[in-house]
Design an enzyme around this catalytic site. Structure first.
Site, short mmCIF file in Angstrom:
data_model
loop_
_atom_site.label_atom_id
_atom_site.label_comp_id
_atom_site.label_asym_id
_atom_site.label_seq_id
_atom_site.Cartn_x
_atom_site.Cartn_y
_atom_site.Cartn_z
N ASN A 1 0.81 -1.23 0.00
CA ASN A 1 0.00 0.00 0.00
C ASN A 1 0.84 1.28 0.00
O ASN A 1 0.51 2.24 -0.68
CB ASN A 1 -1.01 -0.01 1.15
CG ASN A 1 -0.34 -0.07 2.49
OD1 ASN A 1 0.70 -0.69 2.66
ND2 ASN A 1 -0.93 0.58 3.47
N GLY B 1 1.86 -6.14 7.27
CA GLY B 1 0.95 -6.76 6.31
C GLY B 1 -0.33 -7.18 7.01
O GLY B 1 -0.67 -6.66 8.07
N THR C 1 -1.51 -13.13 7.59
CA THR C 1 -0.10 -13.41 7.23
C THR C 1 0.77 -13.30 8.49
O THR C 1 1.68 -14.11 8.69
CB THR C 1 0.40 -12.42 6.15
OG1 THR C 1 -0.60 -12.27 5.16
CG2 THR C 1 1.68 -12.89 5.52
N GLU D 1 3.32 -5.50 12.36
CA GLU D 1 2.39 -4.37 12.15
C GLU D 1 1.30 -4.89 11.23
O GLU D 1 1.54 -5.13 10.06
CB GLU D 1 3.12 -3.19 11.49
CG GLU D 1 4.24 -2.59 12.32
CD GLU D 1 3.75 -1.98 13.62
OE1 GLU D 1 2.56 -1.64 13.71
OE2 GLU D 1 4.56 -1.86 14.55
N CYS E 1 -3.25 1.57 6.27
CA CYS E 1 -3.66 0.85 7.48
C CYS E 1 -4.27 1.80 8.50
O CYS E 1 -5.02 1.39 9.37
CB CYS E 1 -2.47 0.11 8.07
SG CYS E 1 -1.05 1.18 8.32
N GLU F 1 7.11 0.27 16.09
CA GLU F 1 8.17 0.81 15.25
C GLU F 1 8.33 2.28 15.59
O GLU F 1 7.60 2.83 16.41
CB GLU F 1 7.79 0.64 13.77
CG GLU F 1 7.67 -0.82 13.35
CD GLU F 1 7.44 -1.01 11.86
OE1 GLU F 1 6.58 -0.31 11.31
OE2 GLU F 1 8.14 -1.84 11.26
P1 NDP Z 1 0.03 -9.40 3.06
O1 NDP Z 1 -0.03 -9.85 4.46
O2 NDP Z 1 -0.69 -10.18 2.04
O3 NDP Z 1 1.52 -9.30 2.53
C1 NDP Z 1 2.52 -8.52 3.16
C2 NDP Z 1 3.88 -9.05 2.75
O4 NDP Z 1 4.07 -10.37 3.26
C3 NDP Z 1 4.07 -9.16 1.24
O5 NDP Z 1 5.41 -8.87 0.92
C4 NDP Z 1 3.76 -10.62 1.01
O6 NDP Z 1 4.26 -11.11 -0.20
C5 NDP Z 1 4.41 -11.26 2.21
N1 NDP Z 1 3.93 -12.58 2.57
C6 NDP Z 1 2.74 -13.18 2.28
N2 NDP Z 1 2.69 -14.41 2.82
C7 NDP Z 1 3.86 -14.61 3.48
C8 NDP Z 1 4.41 -15.70 4.25
N3 NDP Z 1 3.73 -16.82 4.47
N4 NDP Z 1 5.64 -15.55 4.77
C9 NDP Z 1 6.34 -14.41 4.59
N5 NDP Z 1 5.88 -13.36 3.86
C10 NDP Z 1 4.65 -13.45 3.33
O7 NDP Z 1 -0.46 -7.88 3.08
P2 NDP Z 1 -0.75 -6.95 1.84
O8 NDP Z 1 0.48 -6.80 1.03
O9 NDP Z 1 -2.00 -7.42 1.21
O10 NDP Z 1 -0.99 -5.54 2.57
C11 NDP Z 1 -2.19 -5.15 3.12
C12 NDP Z 1 -2.25 -5.43 4.60
O11 NDP Z 1 -1.19 -4.78 5.27
C13 NDP Z 1 -3.52 -4.90 5.25
O12 NDP Z 1 -4.02 -5.88 6.12
C14 NDP Z 1 -3.05 -3.70 6.03
O13 NDP Z 1 -3.84 -3.38 7.13
C15 NDP Z 1 -1.69 -4.13 6.44
N6 NDP Z 1 -0.87 -2.96 6.76
C16 NDP Z 1 -0.56 -2.72 8.08
C17 NDP Z 1 0.17 -1.61 8.44
C18 NDP Z 1 0.54 -1.34 9.86
O14 NDP Z 1 1.43 -0.54 10.07
N7 NDP Z 1 -0.06 -1.97 10.84
C19 NDP Z 1 0.60 -0.63 7.43
C20 NDP Z 1 0.22 -0.99 6.08
C21 NDP Z 1 -0.49 -2.12 5.79
P3 NDP Z 1 3.28 -11.17 -1.48
O15 NDP Z 1 2.97 -9.77 -1.84
O16 NDP Z 1 4.06 -11.86 -2.49
O17 NDP Z 1 2.07 -11.96 -1.04
#
Ligand code: NDP
Length: 481
Positions: A151, A227, A231, A249, A283, A462
């Site tokens: 994002n 993420g 995940t 996070e 987020c 963080e």
């Molecule tokens: P994901 O959880 O799908 O992915 C985040 C990252 O993790 C990506 O690089 C992804 O790779 C990787 N990933 C996925 N599966 C695994 C695994 N099993 N082991 C290790 N790495 C893995 O999140 P999104 O990218 O869809 O982002 C959106 C989410 O992030 C929302 O839920 C949002 O709320 C959260 N978010 C939280 C923030 C915070 O500060 N709390 C800030 C911004 C977002 P790949 O892309 O290849 O799947």
């Protein structure tokens, strides 16, 4: 077609098995580049490089590390236009937004931690009665993993790797496979800045391959992940039994609260950003808007009109307030939630449909900003993270009523409160279950402050010295004399 490369041991290289994944431009729906589909063996190579680099990087001195990180920061600034354009193509966000927010902030992240490390100190404890002194050292952990979402691609990527590097660690980082371009450009900048080889390694690819290989690697001693909550849970289930340090996070379902006594103009204009900035894919966006009954109808009428007029368009156009959603699967997920909201009895006040913005963007992933009312606060639409330009509007009676609804979700990342009553602001901020509360403003960030959520929104913080503490290991040495 442009092929992105991994950045391992100071070089830009192809994945070992030479397989690639298509990378789409969300505004056009077309493939425009390819990224390495890295596997375990690529991560292994990166870990070896990082291990070899650690000795020198961790002992070269704070001033030297700071100098190189400051150089990266200024190169990002110098290349602002190229980076902003690349971020917009990759993510779908308007170019103006990436120019004003994402890239300057990525540059600030490097600058901030390059200077923060110079002021980071550890403690000592003197035991007067027995004449002994304890001093606590804080040393870099070693090889650490940083995994970030799509994002705010470079913004969140740099928020992790900058403190990790400043503290003297060597890093294996994976950006989201959906938005890899600016981290690829960053690897070129790291080479130009003279970052020693192996200190930062960027491995592109899927979470299930490259991501999980980083998490499971026994030599990677800490994982900083941003993420989704699902995940995060999967990562913790692998990393926790290996006793890795973990910073998570995760998702949010943040309340945006407007009391009767709020400054209406401020609440309206800030709520537009709170709800729909970056297509609602931050987020910290407020996806549940609670408005007190006395002003509910007035607020609703004016807010719906404002959002009705919000321009969704080509991210290249400076008058597009909103661009495209990040991917086809993501827009489909968001649309399913709009259907669910209707099934749950919600009324769409505005939006709810895709938009064909025409021109080169005929097949892009554009959705009208959507406001829904009439839903029970416990329904799925109000409980689950949608992470798109969709908000719900709910009236509330008083503070008690509000807190019951606002705190009903499994998440606890952020909250916004609009009121002119200082006592009320303190009372509500104190009782809201969230790691971050903004009063009469939103996303006003001081990089020194702790950043993170409670409940299922994450573990750890963080920001500021919190990040440097996470990326260091303490040792207490007690000397009696
Ligand atoms: P994901 O959880 O799908 O992915 C985040 C990252 O993790 C990506 O690089 C992804 O790779 C990787 N990933 C996925 N599966 C695994 C695994 N099993 N082991 C290790 N790495 C893995 O999140 P999104 O990218 O869809 O982002 C959106 C989410 O992030 C929302 O839920 C949002 O709320 C959260 N978010 C939280 C923030 C915070 O500060 N709390 C800030 C911004 C977002 P790949 O892309 O290849 O799947």
């Amino acid at each position: 077609m442009q092929k992105i490369q991994n950045y391992i041991n100071g070089e830009l290289i192809a994945p070992l098995d030479n397989t690639y994944i298509d990378n789409y431009e969300p505004a056009t729906g077309k493939v425009y580049s390819q990224i390495p589909n890295s596997k375990e063996e690529d991560v292994e190579l990166a870990v070896k490089a990082a291990e070899a680099a650690f000795g020198e990087w961790s002992t070269c001195g704070i001033a030297e590390r700071s100098r190189i990180l400051l150089k990266i920061s200024s190169l990002l600034k110098e290349n602002l236009e190229e980076f902003a354009k690349a971020e917009s193509i990759d993510n779908g966000k308007p170019v103006w937004l990436a120019t004003q927010v994402d890239i300057p902030r990525a540059s600030s992240n490097f600058h901030f931690f390059a200077t923060a490390i110079e002021h980071f100190a550890s403690e000592s404890h003197y035991m007067e009665e027995v004449k002994a002194i304890n001093f606590t050292t804080r040393k870099p952990i070693g090889v650490v993993g940083c995994i970030s979402p799509w994002n705010l691609p470079l913004y969140l990527f740099s928020w992790k790797i900058a403190p990790a590097l400043a503290a003297g660690n060597c890093v294996i980082a994976k950006p989201s496979e959906v938005t890899p371009m600016t981290s690829y450009l960053l690897s070129k900048i790291c080479i130009e800045a003279g970052l020693p080889k192996g200190v930062l390694n960027i491995v592109h690819g899927l979470g299930q391959h490259a991501g999980s290989a980083i998490v499971a690697h026994p030599k990677v001693k800490a994982i900083s992940f941003t993420g989704g909550t699902g995940t995060g849970k999967a990562i913790a289930s692998v990393a926790a039994p290996m006793f890795k340090k973990l910073s998570l996070e995760l998702g949010g379902k943040n309340p945006n609260i407007i009391f009767d006594d709020a400054d209406l103009e401020k609440a309206l204009s800030e709520s537009m950003r709170i709800s729909f900035a970056n297509q609602g894919q931050i987020c910290l966006c407020g996806s549940r808007m609670f408005v007190q009954k006395g002003i509910y109808e007035t607020f609703k009428k004016r807010f719906v009109k404002m959002i009705d007029e919000l321009k969704v368009g080509d991210p290249n156009n400076s008058d597009s307030k909103m661009g495209a959603l990040v991917s086809k699967p993501h827009i489909e997920k968001v649309q399913q939630y709009i259907d669910l909201a209707k099934e749950e009895g919600g009324t769409i006040l505005t939006g709810g449909t895709t938009v064909n913005v025409g021109g080169r963007c005929e097949e892009g992933y554009f959705l009208r900003p959507t406001i829904i009312e009439g839903l029970d606060y416990m329904c799925r639409t109000n409980q689950e993270e949608i992470f798109g330009p969709v908000i719900t509007l709910t009236p509330f009676e008083d503070e008690e009523d509000l807190l019951k609804m606002a705190n009903s979700v499994e998440y606890g990342l952020a909250a916004t409160i609009f009121t002119q009553d200082i006592d009320r602001a303190h009372r509500v901020a104190d009782q809201i279950e969230a790691g971050i509360v903004w009063v009469n403003t939103w996303l006003l960030r001081d990089l020194r402050t702790p950043f993170g959520g409670v409940k299922n929104s994450g573990v750890g913080r963080e920001g500021g010295f919190e990040a440097l503490k996470f990326f260091t290991e303490q040792k207490n040495i007690c000397i009696k004399y």
